[in-house]
Design a protein around this motif. Structure first.
Motif, PDB file in Angstrom:
ATOM      1  N   VAL A 141       0.857  -1.186   0.000  1.00 45.60           N
ATOM      2  CA  VAL A 141       0.000   0.000   0.000  1.00 45.60           C
ATOM      3  C   VAL A 141       0.892   1.235   0.000  1.00 45.60           C
ATOM      4  O   VAL A 141       1.805   1.353   0.823  1.00 45.60           O
ATOM      5  N   ARG A 142       0.642   2.135  -0.941  1.00 45.84           N
ATOM      6  CA  ARG A 142       1.381   3.392  -1.002  1.00 45.84           C
ATOM      7  C   ARG A 142       0.465   4.516  -0.548  1.00 45.84           C
ATOM      8  O   ARG A 142      -0.489   4.878  -1.236  1.00 45.84           O
ATOM      9  N   PHE A 143       0.745   5.034   0.648  1.00 44.78           N
ATOM     10  CA  PHE A 143      -0.046   6.133   1.189  1.00 44.78           C
ATOM     11  C   PHE A 143       0.567   7.464   0.763  1.00 44.78           C
ATOM     12  O   PHE A 143       1.775   7.667   0.914  1.00 44.78           O
ATOM     13  N   LYS A 144      -0.260   8.355   0.251  1.00 39.19           N
ATOM     14  CA  LYS A 144       0.135   9.731  -0.010  1.00 39.19           C
ATOM     15  C   LYS A 144      -0.629  10.590   0.988  1.00 39.19           C
ATOM     16  O   LYS A 144      -1.857  10.573   1.006  1.00 39.19           O
ATOM     17  N   ILE A 145       0.098  11.321   1.805  1.00 43.79           N
ATOM     18  CA  ILE A 145      -0.493  11.922   3.001  1.00 43.79           C
ATOM     19  C   ILE A 145      -0.346  13.436   2.991  1.00 43.79           C
ATOM     20  O   ILE A 145       0.734  13.964   2.715  1.00 43.79           O
ATOM     21  N   THR A 146      -1.440  14.117   3.306  1.00 43.80           N
ATOM     22  CA  THR A 146      -1.418  15.572   3.439  1.00 43.80           C
ATOM     23  C   THR A 146      -2.405  15.971   4.518  1.00 43.80           C
ATOM     24  O   THR A 146      -3.025  15.126   5.165  1.00 43.80           O
ATOM     25  N   ALA A 147      -2.557  17.281   4.729  1.00 40.88           N
ATOM     26  CA  ALA A 147      -3.494  17.789   5.729  1.00 40.88           C
ATOM     27  C   ALA A 147      -4.225  18.986   5.157  1.00 40.88           C
ATOM     28  O   ALA A 147      -3.732  19.674   4.257  1.00 40.88           O
ATOM     29  N   SER A 148      -5.414  19.237   5.685  1.00 38.07           N
ATOM     30  CA  SER A 148      -6.194  20.378   5.205  1.00 38.07           C
ATOM     31  C   SER A 148      -5.935  21.618   6.051  1.00 38.07           C
ATOM     32  O   SER A 148      -6.150  22.735   5.588  1.00 38.07           O
ATOM     33  N   THR A 149      -5.481  21.417   7.297  1.00 44.95           N
ATOM     34  CA  THR A 149      -5.226  22.575   8.166  1.00 44.95           C
ATOM     35  C   THR A 149      -3.884  22.406   8.881  1.00 44.95           C
ATOM     36  O   THR A 149      -2.853  22.464   8.255  1.00 44.95           O
ATOM     37  N   VAL A 150      -3.928  22.184  10.200  1.00 45.16           N
ATOM     38  CA  VAL A 150      -2.697  22.116  10.980  1.00 45.16           C
ATOM     39  C   VAL A 150      -1.989  20.772  10.788  1.00 45.16           C
ATOM     40  O   VAL A 150      -2.566  19.822  10.265  1.00 45.16           O
ATOM     41  N   MET A 151      -0.738  20.713  11.233  1.00 45.16           N
ATOM     42  CA  MET A 151       0.044  19.483  11.096  1.00 45.16           C
ATOM     43  C   MET A 151      -0.542  18.377  11.963  1.00 45.16           C
ATOM     44  O   MET A 151      -0.950  18.601  13.096  1.00 45.16           O
ATOM     45  N   ASN A 152      -0.585  17.177  11.413  1.00 45.74           N
ATOM     46  CA  ASN A 152      -1.051  16.005  12.131  1.00 45.74           C
ATOM     47  C   ASN A 152      -0.062  14.869  11.936  1.00 45.74           C
ATOM     48  O   ASN A 152       0.979  15.041  11.301  1.00 45.74           O
ATOM     49  N   SER A 153      -0.412  13.691  12.448  1.00 45.16           N
ATOM     50  CA  SER A 153       0.470  12.539  12.317  1.00 45.16           C
ATOM     51  C   SER A 153      -0.365  11.286  12.094  1.00 45.16           C
ATOM     52  O   SER A 153      -1.199  10.931  12.938  1.00 45.16           O
TER      53      SER A 153
END
Length: 313
Positions: A141-153
């Motif tokens: 599985v290749r996850f591409k990760i981003t956020a809409s507001t503040v930094m998360n994990s």
């Protein structure tokens, strides 16, 4: 420390080996500290008293040699594992006994950390879900990760280590789940009021069950377009699982580039425009410098070529 995926298993082994190596120093130091305190207590008159003792080559070799060797081994393990377990590196195996077959194609999942929920987009399947992640076992599985507001994990302990999610940026994680089951996923980075409830379930299923889930999700009449995404992006706590039967093309790219609103300028377009502007300025400066240098050369040449008679006239 209860891994169900190969990456998590390798990370677990690394932690175990590192801990055991460090205990080779910690345990003897604690033992000797207690032993020395007991042996050389004030009431023990049998202990040998040597106030002038100040050096022992053998003792120095042990004190400095053992930690040095352990540090070298830890450094070697760290260097190897840093490259082997690089989250951006495509997987080379399903587990320690099975390489990845050439016919197996990684499953791509686009992850968006929101306030305070998780959005998962499956671009190849054309579906999306909120607070529910599903993947077949023994499939990379290749996850591409981003956020809409503040930094998360983004963190699923049974699958792999945590990866940060940041607005306007994309991080990646390559992993594989090897056992069927339902696992906990959550945010490992404080992000505000709803942080503690920013959780989801990760389902490791068979290939057949994954296909059934995709077909069931496709049956939803709700589409994840820009309007529905904008509504979903509003802060909320304790969101229930929801599914989207279709996803607007290019939506994830717009999320990463902060231009879901069609009136906003995409980050990539702004960067390209800035690069072009800088390039033009550099080119213009270079042309101006070249022209100035040419004029100076021509003036110098003309001065050299003028004879005294020409000057007199």
């Amino acid at each position: 420390m209860n891994p169900s995926g190969d990456i998590a298993l390798q990370q677990s082994h690394l932690i175990t080996v590192s801990t055991l190596l460090m205990l080779l120093i910690i345990v003897p130091v604690i033992f000797l500290t207690i032993l020395f305190a007991w042996r050389y207590r004030k009431s023990n008159t049998k202990a040998k008293y040597e106030p002038d003792w100040d050096h022992s080559t053998r003792l120095e070799l042990v004190i400095w040699g053992a930690p040095l060797l352990i540090i070298i081994v830890l450094g070697l393990l760290t260097w190897i594992s840093t490259h082997t377990l690089d989250p951006y590196r495509p997987l080379q195996r399903l587990d320690d006994k099975r390489p990845i077959p050439a016919s197996v194609k990684p499953l791509e999942v686009q992850v968006v950390a929101m306030d305070w929920k998780w959005l998962f987009i499956y671009p190849e399947q054309g579906v999306a879900s909120v607070n529910e992640l599903v993947a077949p076992i023994d499939v990379p599985v290749r996850f591409k990760i981003t956020a809409s507001t503040v930094m998360n994990s983004f963190y699923i302990p049974a699958l792999a280590g945590q990866i940060y999610a940041m607005a306007g940026m994309e991080t990646q994680l390559n992993a594989v789940i090897n056992k069927t089951g339902v696992y906990d996923g959550f945010s490992a980075n404080y992000s505000g009021e709803g942080f503690s409830q920013m959780r989801f379930k990760f389902h490791g299923t068979s290939a057949a069950d994954f296909e059934k889930w995709v077909q069931k999700t496709k049956s939803s009449t709700v589409a994840l377009d820009r309007a529905n995404y904008t509504a979903l992006d509003k802060p909320s706590i304790g969101d229930k699982v929801r599914h989207y039967g279709s996803v607007e093309a290019g939506l994830y790219d717009a999320i990463v580039n902060r231009c879901v609103d069609r009136n906003a300028v995409c980050i990539k377009d702004q960067m390209a425009e800035d690069a072009t502007r800088i390039s033009r300025k550099v080119s213009s400066a270079a042309v101006a410098a070249e022209r100035s240098a040419r004029r100076m050369t021509e003036a110098t040449t003309a001065e050299v070529c003028i004879t005294p008679e020409t000057k007199k006239n």
